[in-house]
Design an enzyme around this catalytic site. Structure first.
Site, PDB file in Angstrom:
ATOM      1  N   ILE A   3       0.823  -1.205   0.000  1.00 37.64           N
ATOM      2  CA  ILE A   3       0.000   0.000   0.000  1.00 37.64           C
ATOM      3  C   ILE A   3       0.859   1.258   0.000  1.00 37.64           C
ATOM      4  CG2 ILE A   3      -1.869   1.213   1.177  1.00 37.64           C
ATOM      5  CD1 ILE A   3      -2.461  -1.637  -0.038  1.00 37.64           C
ATOM      6  N   GLU A   4       1.981   1.220   0.717  1.00 38.73           N
ATOM      7  CA  GLU A   4       2.801   2.425   0.846  1.00 38.73           C
ATOM      8  C   GLU A   4       3.545   2.768  -0.445  1.00 38.73           C
ATOM      9  OE1 GLU A   4       2.973   4.598   3.203  1.00 38.73           O
ATOM     10  OE2 GLU A   4       1.715   3.581   4.691  1.00 38.73           O
ATOM     11  N   SER A   5       4.116   1.775  -1.122  1.00 39.36           N
ATOM     12  CA  SER A   5       4.962   2.091  -2.281  1.00 39.36           C
ATOM     13  C   SER A   5       4.797   1.149  -3.456  1.00 39.36           C
ATOM     14  CB  SER A   5       6.434   2.059  -1.854  1.00 39.36           C
ATOM     15  OG  SER A   5       6.818   0.728  -1.523  1.00 39.36           O
TER      16      SER A   5
END
Length: 291
Positions: free
Chosen positions: A106-108
């Site tokens: 989700i972050e990167s």
């Protein structure tokens, strides 16, 4: 002559009736065939199909698009490039490998050079304050970044008594904004991480296993180049860095937790130093003490 005209008129009427009736007859036959093929089972299947479609659309609206919508095999392929640092961080900090992978998703979306507008860097999008808190010097080094993010997840899991959803919510919104009980302020983000976690772990929705942290010496992969990319290379971080006197000037959009993430000073300490009344709001232009 009149008799011939009468016969012609009769023939014309018969032809007209045949033209009108023929399509009607075909339609009637088609309706009869459809009625004969109808069964309660077929109707039930159609209703279930429509219900599944509606449910999928609702889930899509709730979780949004993103890397978590990729197939499990595709996500595993992306994660395999960072298998060693993920396994190492999971062992050091007692955090599920699948949870670490889900947060990175989700972050990167497994882009090691990802960077955000507020100073977030790397695979787990560590903020400057979080990086300093966990001794991460190079945000784009996969080993350091994953180790720092996993260690933070371990701290959050311990703080929330192993409650994965609250730990995930705090990773995104800050522990100062997520209580141990009550509602979660960022359910969409949590839903995305849990969706990815389900694909990695093979479960629909399961809490990640958590063990007490055992911090061991960090194994760091040598940087791929001689150039180290510290957080100071971002203009947003330079502007947010505390001054020589240990102060921070509040900018538009800042919250107490955002200040913590940018400066490394814990929220309770910011509240104490500046005597911030509940709900601990801050104003643009306000100068906060950091020590």
């Amino acid at each position: 002559m009149e008799k011939m005209l009468s016969i012609a008129l009769s023939v014309a009427m018969v032809i007209a009736v045949a033209i009108v009736v023929a399509p009607s007859s075909r339609a009637h036959a088609a309706a009869q065939q459809a009625a004969q093929s109808y069964t309660p089972q077929k109707a039930g299947n159609a209703l279930k199909s429509r219900s599944r479609s509606v449910k999928k659309r609702r889930v899509a609206r709730r979780t949004g698009g993103g890397c978590q919508t990729l197939s499990g095999s595709t996500l595993e392929q992306k994660a395999s490039a960072y298998g060693q640092p993920i396994n190492n961080a999971a062992r050091q900090h007692g955090v599920s490998q699948d949870l670490i992978k889900a947060v990175i998703t989700i972050e990167s979306c497994f882009k090691s050079k990802a960077r955000g507008t507020s100073g977030e860097k790397g695979l787990m999008q560590l903020m400057p304050g979080t990086a300093r808190r966990f001794n991460v010097n190079d945000g784009y080094n996969a080993w350091q970044n994953i180790n720092g993010g996993a260690r933070y997840l371990g701290v959050l899991l311990a703080h929330y008594d192993g409650n994965t959803r609250r730990a995930i919510a705090a990773y995104n919104a800050g522990e100062g904004n997520v209580r141990k009980t009550g509602g979660i302020p960022n359910p969409a983000y949590v839903g995305k991480v849990m969706q990815a976690y389900g694909k990695f772990s093979g479960t629909q929705d399961q809490a990640a296993t958590f063990k007490k942290q055992v911090v061991r010496p960090l194994q760091v992969e040598p940087a791929s180049s001689s150039k180290v990319l510290p957080w100071a290379d971002l203009h947003t971080v330079k502007a947010a860095s505390p001054g020589a006197a240990g102060h921070y000037k509040v900018r538009a959009g800042d919250t107490v937790y955002q200040v913590m993430r940018m400066t490394g000073v814990a929220v309770p300490e910011l509240i104490r130093l500046n005597q911030l009344p509940a709900p601990h709001g801050i104003k643009v232009g306000q100068v906060l003490r950091l020590r």
